[in-house]
Design a protein around this motif. Structure first.
Motif, PDB file in Angstrom:
ATOM      1  N   ALA A 118       0.840  -1.195   0.000  1.00  0.00           N
ATOM      2  CA  ALA A 118       0.000   0.000   0.000  1.00  0.00           C
ATOM      3  C   ALA A 118       0.873   1.241   0.000  1.00  0.00           C
ATOM      4  O   ALA A 118       1.888   1.313   0.704  1.00  0.00           O
ATOM      5  CB  ALA A 118      -0.925   0.009   1.214  1.00  0.00           C
ATOM      6  N   THR A 119       0.489   2.227  -0.791  1.00  0.00           N
ATOM      7  CA  THR A 119       1.041   3.569  -0.737  1.00  0.00           C
ATOM      8  C   THR A 119      -0.074   4.497  -0.255  1.00  0.00           C
ATOM      9  O   THR A 119      -1.176   4.050   0.069  1.00  0.00           O
ATOM     10  CB  THR A 119       1.544   4.020  -2.113  1.00  0.00           C
ATOM     11  OG1 THR A 119       0.420   4.253  -2.985  1.00  0.00           O
ATOM     12  CG2 THR A 119       2.454   2.976  -2.744  1.00  0.00           C
ATOM     13  N   ASP A 120       0.177   5.782  -0.215  1.00  0.00           N
ATOM     14  CA  ASP A 120      -0.874   6.713   0.180  1.00  0.00           C
ATOM     15  C   ASP A 120      -2.022   6.724  -0.822  1.00  0.00           C
ATOM     16  O   ASP A 120      -3.145   7.096  -0.483  1.00  0.00           O
ATOM     17  CB  ASP A 120      -0.302   8.128   0.317  1.00  0.00           C
ATOM     18  CG  ASP A 120       0.558   8.280   1.564  1.00  0.00           C
ATOM     19  OD1 ASP A 120       0.565   7.345   2.396  1.00  0.00           O
ATOM     20  OD2 ASP A 120       1.222   9.331   1.708  1.00  0.00           O
ATOM     21  N   LYS A 121      -1.747   6.290  -2.061  1.00  0.00           N
ATOM     22  CA  LYS A 121      -2.760   6.360  -3.110  1.00  0.00           C
ATOM     23  C   LYS A 121      -3.311   5.002  -3.530  1.00  0.00           C
ATOM     24  O   LYS A 121      -4.461   4.916  -3.964  1.00  0.00           O
ATOM     25  CB  LYS A 121      -2.168   7.040  -4.354  1.00  0.00           C
ATOM     26  CG  LYS A 121      -1.685   8.459  -4.131  1.00  0.00           C
ATOM     27  CD  LYS A 121      -1.057   9.002  -5.412  1.00  0.00           C
ATOM     28  CE  LYS A 121      -0.540  10.420  -5.215  1.00  0.00           C
ATOM     29  NZ  LYS A 121       0.091  10.934  -6.455  1.00  0.00           N
ATOM     30  N   ILE A 122      -2.508   3.964  -3.449  1.00  0.00           N
ATOM     31  CA  ILE A 122      -2.826   2.680  -4.080  1.00  0.00           C
ATOM     32  C   ILE A 122      -2.708   1.530  -3.095  1.00  0.00           C
ATOM     33  O   ILE A 122      -1.779   1.484  -2.274  1.00  0.00           O
ATOM     34  CB  ILE A 122      -1.878   2.421  -5.275  1.00  0.00           C
ATOM     35  CG1 ILE A 122      -2.110   3.428  -6.389  1.00  0.00           C
ATOM     36  CG2 ILE A 122      -2.030   0.995  -5.802  1.00  0.00           C
ATOM     37  CD1 ILE A 122      -3.428   3.273  -7.131  1.00  0.00           C
ATOM     38  N   PHE A 123      -3.642   0.575  -3.193  1.00  0.00           N
ATOM     39  CA  PHE A 123      -3.458  -0.740  -2.594  1.00  0.00           C
ATOM     40  C   PHE A 123      -3.266  -1.714  -3.748  1.00  0.00           C
ATOM     41  O   PHE A 123      -4.109  -1.803  -4.652  1.00  0.00           O
ATOM     42  CB  PHE A 123      -4.663  -1.167  -1.759  1.00  0.00           C
ATOM     43  CG  PHE A 123      -4.598  -2.600  -1.313  1.00  0.00           C
ATOM     44  CD1 PHE A 123      -3.690  -3.000  -0.342  1.00  0.00           C
ATOM     45  CD2 PHE A 123      -5.424  -3.562  -1.885  1.00  0.00           C
ATOM     46  CE1 PHE A 123      -3.612  -4.330   0.058  1.00  0.00           C
ATOM     47  CE2 PHE A 123      -5.359  -4.895  -1.485  1.00  0.00           C
ATOM     48  CZ  PHE A 123      -4.445  -5.278  -0.506  1.00  0.00           C
ATOM     49  N   ALA A 124      -2.153  -2.432  -3.740  1.00  0.00           N
ATOM     50  CA  ALA A 124      -1.815  -3.354  -4.825  1.00  0.00           C
ATOM     51  C   ALA A 124      -1.823  -4.775  -4.297  1.00  0.00           C
ATOM     52  O   ALA A 124      -1.283  -5.048  -3.220  1.00  0.00           O
ATOM     53  CB  ALA A 124      -0.458  -3.015  -5.419  1.00  0.00           C
ATOM     54  N   LYS A 125      -2.421  -5.669  -5.069  1.00  0.00           N
ATOM     55  CA  LYS A 125      -2.546  -7.068  -4.648  1.00  0.00           C
ATOM     56  C   LYS A 125      -2.240  -7.988  -5.811  1.00  0.00           C
ATOM     57  O   LYS A 125      -2.728  -7.797  -6.923  1.00  0.00           O
ATOM     58  CB  LYS A 125      -3.974  -7.334  -4.145  1.00  0.00           C
ATOM     59  CG  LYS A 125      -4.186  -8.767  -3.673  1.00  0.00           C
ATOM     60  CD  LYS A 125      -3.455  -9.017  -2.372  1.00  0.00           C
ATOM     61  CE  LYS A 125      -3.427 -10.495  -1.998  1.00  0.00           C
ATOM     62  NZ  LYS A 125      -2.357 -11.230  -2.697  1.00  0.00           N
ATOM     63  N   SER A 126      -1.409  -8.980  -5.547  1.00  0.00           N
ATOM     64  CA  SER A 126      -1.109  -9.976  -6.573  1.00  0.00           C
ATOM     65  C   SER A 126      -2.328 -10.831  -6.846  1.00  0.00           C
ATOM     66  O   SER A 126      -3.169 -11.073  -5.978  1.00  0.00           O
ATOM     67  CB  SER A 126       0.061 -10.852  -6.125  1.00  0.00           C
ATOM     68  OG  SER A 126      -0.295 -11.564  -4.949  1.00  0.00           O
ATOM     69  N   THR A 127      -2.432 -11.281  -8.088  1.00  0.00           N
ATOM     70  CA  THR A 127      -3.459 -12.219  -8.495  1.00  0.00           C
ATOM     71  C   THR A 127      -2.789 -13.249  -9.386  1.00  0.00           C
ATOM     72  O   THR A 127      -1.550 -13.299  -9.444  1.00  0.00           O
ATOM     73  CB  THR A 127      -4.619 -11.500  -9.203  1.00  0.00           C
ATOM     74  OG1 THR A 127      -5.655 -12.438  -9.490  1.00  0.00           O
ATOM     75  CG2 THR A 127      -4.160 -10.817 -10.477  1.00  0.00           C
ATOM     76  N   LEU A 128      -3.532 -14.076 -10.051  1.00  0.00           N
ATOM     77  CA  LEU A 128      -2.927 -15.082 -10.911  1.00  0.00           C
ATOM     78  C   LEU A 128      -2.251 -14.417 -12.102  1.00  0.00           C
ATOM     79  O   LEU A 128      -2.900 -13.727 -12.895  1.00  0.00           O
ATOM     80  CB  LEU A 128      -3.984 -16.070 -11.396  1.00  0.00           C
ATOM     81  CG  LEU A 128      -4.682 -16.900 -10.319  1.00  0.00           C
ATOM     82  CD1 LEU A 128      -5.712 -17.806 -10.948  1.00  0.00           C
ATOM     83  CD2 LEU A 128      -3.681 -17.697  -9.515  1.00  0.00           C
ATOM     84  N   ASN A 129      -0.936 -14.581 -12.201  1.00  0.00           N
ATOM     85  CA  ASN A 129      -0.151 -14.056 -13.323  1.00  0.00           C
ATOM     86  C   ASN A 129      -0.266 -12.539 -13.471  1.00  0.00           C
ATOM     87  O   ASN A 129      -0.195 -12.011 -14.577  1.00  0.00           O
ATOM     88  CB  ASN A 129      -0.569 -14.717 -14.640  1.00  0.00           C
ATOM     89  CG  ASN A 129      -0.499 -16.222 -14.575  1.00  0.00           C
ATOM     90  OD1 ASN A 129       0.419 -16.783 -13.985  1.00  0.00           O
ATOM     91  ND2 ASN A 129      -1.474 -16.890 -15.167  1.00  0.00           N
ATOM     92  N   GLY A 130      -0.420 -11.845 -12.360  1.00  0.00           N
ATOM     93  CA  GLY A 130      -0.511 -10.395 -12.466  1.00  0.00           C
ATOM     94  C   GLY A 130      -0.655  -9.714 -11.123  1.00  0.00           C
ATOM     95  O   GLY A 130      -0.641 -10.353 -10.061  1.00  0.00           O
TER      96      GLY A 130
END
Length: 606
Positions: A233-245
């Motif tokens: 997580a950044t101040d702007k984005i929550f990023a999460k891995s998924t299948l092949n991406g």
């Protein structure tokens, strides 16, 4: 120095998978041979988890087998995981039964009669730690005639490696047939009054929280599992891995901001991201079930771009087992069974790399304020563990702590100050140690007979339920019976003496876990009950653990916050910019386990 020969009839860790095709010697070696050499992760035989405690949400299902980056041994405690098995009776530092009295569960007022330094916490002035009467019991298999000795019944580490290989081969075959769901299906939850959520900040704008978004798990076939390791997580984005991406969610609008497709499944991910929002992963080179995990990639989380990708060295090996990576000092280091490598976060040629074959081998890396490593030296029958702070440009150790003899495993909890969790005569964490700048032990906190839940699994950087600042080590107690329902506390231990100073209660029906330090306060998460959502609180160390409510999640989110609804709570929450994110690294549709409906859920203020 060269690697000592293994016991008769056992292969060397540095042996190439094909004896007629030895691994190519790298042209970039560390300046200090043996300071960082790759090794199997911890050498722990996979175990079945204990049955979770009854009552309340948050206890995880039985974890499905293997998968890229998924620990073979379930976490001991942690966010909803079952508590560890008790260590063998006796031994140095193991506590007796806790005393009664007003101190409460897990918070001793004074040691029971005769317990001495063996109760709860220890500091050992004038006595060499790990020597004489104070030494840890020898780990099973490390004594004469044991499994790790010549003439024994086989080496436990080799067995663990073979078992892990079988599990991962099964997982690779399973994962290889998955496809990324073309319809992202993310559910953004907007405030009908404003259209966006709170603007963020260290403290939420309101104590009344709401669900910002849900990221549904990809569709799986019956009895299939997949690893989806990695969340940032950044101040702007929550990023999460998924299948092949990787999927990036805009934390302000709750909508999907971007999606990055990768060459194959994510095999490992660094827990850390840099201050400017860069994350690192290792992926398989293709989507094939037989693909090698040898691609290092760095992602810009705010922009949703893959900045660079490089093929890691030793690509002739599977580069799958014992994989671990961490970011520290703007350098990303990765380790696997057979080698290790480090790159600048900006990319380019490797800063340093190594292969098996020396006298010491990397157990794994940890990041944050420093780039650190756990290193194992010596023979199989007499291993010696070291914890090192590395020069990130060379891989050389510029600070080193010799772990006491008899310790079987070591995990790095904090890099600054240095705090480690060790397993004495056991693969399970039995003690927490605080180490000074002088490379000497300051204090030892004994975890005892399931009295605390450090959240440690097999990885070097896996103790997810312990938080540290300059004054205290914060540990959650195990769940126990309160006045009317189960509950627990966070105990604050003095970092210099190891003695407990104060506790902060979860309250009836609640379980509380430390998350991170922020502006001098401990951010903690109270897990949901059957009919009420979770809570974020700030615990004030200067006020003896007094809590301030930061955010109360809506009651209708209770089902989504626990394993029966969608999130296993096996992974620690992420708190960033006034928002809380729950996520998981393993999803399954096996008939014997709960299917993880969501990859991640975000909460913010109304």
């Amino acid at each position: 120095m060269s690697q000592p020969p293994p016991p008769p009839g056992q292969p060397s860790r540095g042996d190439s998978p094909d004896p007629e095709k030895p691994e190519e010697t790298p042209n970039l070696e560390k300046k200090e041979p043996g300071a960082q050499q790759a090794s199997p992760s911890q050498g722990e035989t996979p175990q079945q988890p204990a049955q979770p405690p009854s009552g309340g949400f948050g206890a995880p299902p039985q974890p499905p087998a293997g998968g890229y980056g998924y620990p073979q041994q379930p976490p001991s405690g942690g966010f909803g995981a079952p508590p560890p098995q008790p260590p063998a009776a006796g031994g140095y530092g193991y506590p007796q039964q806790p005393p009664g009295g007003g101190g409460g569960y897990g918070f001793p007022q004074q040691p029971p009669q005769g317990a001495g330094y063996g109760y709860g916490y220890q500091q050992h002035p004038g006595q060499p730690y790990g020597q004489g009467p104070g030494m840890y019991p020898t780990a099973p298999g490390y004594g004469p005639g044991g499994p790790g000795a010549p003439g024994g019944s086989g080496n436990g580490k080799v067995i663990a490696i073979v078992a892990a290989a079988v599990a991962i081969v099964v997982a690779v075959v399973t994962i290889g047939i998955f496809l990324v769901n073309k319809d992202d299906g993310t559910e953004a939850r907007q405030d009908p009054k404003t259209g966006t959520n709170d603007p963020g900040g260290d403290k939420p704008a309101s104590t009344e929280g709401r669900e910002l978004f849900k990221i549904p798990s990809p569709k799986l076939s019956e009895d299939e599992t997949a690893s989806v390791t990695g969340a940032w997580a950044t101040d702007k984005i929550f990023a999460k891995s998924t299948l092949n991406g990787i999927i990036g969610m805009d934390a302000a609008s709750g909508k999907q901001a971007w999606k990055i497709s990768l060459d194959g499944q994510i095999c490992a991910a660094a827990r850390q991201s840099t201050d400017d929002g860069k994350a690192a992963v290792i992926t398989a080179e293709t989507k094939s079930s037989r693909a090698k995990c040898n691609q290092m990639a760095v992602i810009d989380l705010d922009k949703g771009k893959k900045l660079w990708q490089e093929t890691m060295p030793s690509s002739e090996s599977a580069v799958t087992l014992g994989m671990n990576m961490a970011i520290g000092k703007n350098v990303v280091a990765a380790k696997w069974i057979g080698g290790s490598v480090a790159y600048k976060m900006s990319g380019g040629t490797p800063l340093w790399k190594s292969q098996s074959g020396g006298g010491c081998e990397d157990e794994g890396f940890a990041g944050g304020e420093e780039l650190m490593a756990v290193v194992q030296c010596g023979s199989y029958g007499d291993p010696k563990l070291k914890v090192q702070k590395l020069n990130p440009k060379t891989g050389e150790a510029n600070w080193e702590f010799d772990v006491p003899k008899g310790v079987q495993t070591a995990r790095i909890v904090s890099a600054d100050p240095v705090v480690i969790a060790v397993g004495a005569g056991s693969s399970t964490a039995t003690d927490v140690m605080t180490i000074g700048d002088d490379e000497k032990l300051k204090a030892k906190i004994s975890l005892g007979d399931n009295k605390y839940e450090p959240g440690c699994s097999t990885g070097v950087e896996s103790c997810t339920s312990i938080v540290v600042d300059d004054d205290y080590v914060y540990l959650p107690s195990a769940r126990h019976q309160g006045d009317s329902a189960s509950t627990n506390e966070i105990i604050a231990f003095d970092i210099n003496s190891g003695s407990p100073k104060w506790k902060s209660d979860a309250g009836e029906k609640r379980t509380i876990v430390p998350v991170r330090m922020l502006d001098g306060k401990l951010i903690a998460y109270k897990k949901p009950t059957y009919d009420a959502g979770g809570q974020v609180v700030a615990v004030d160390p200067g006020a003896q653990g007094k809590q301030e409510l930061y955010m109360r999640h809506p009651d209708d989110s209770a089902e989504d916050e626990n394993n029966l609804g969608g999130i296993s709570l096996r992974e620690p929450p992420i708190y960033q910019n006034g928002r809380l994110f729950l996520h998981q690294t393993l999803i399954s549709k096996r008939s014997s386990t709960s299917y993880g409906k969501y990859l991640g859920i975000g909460f913010g203020a109304q």
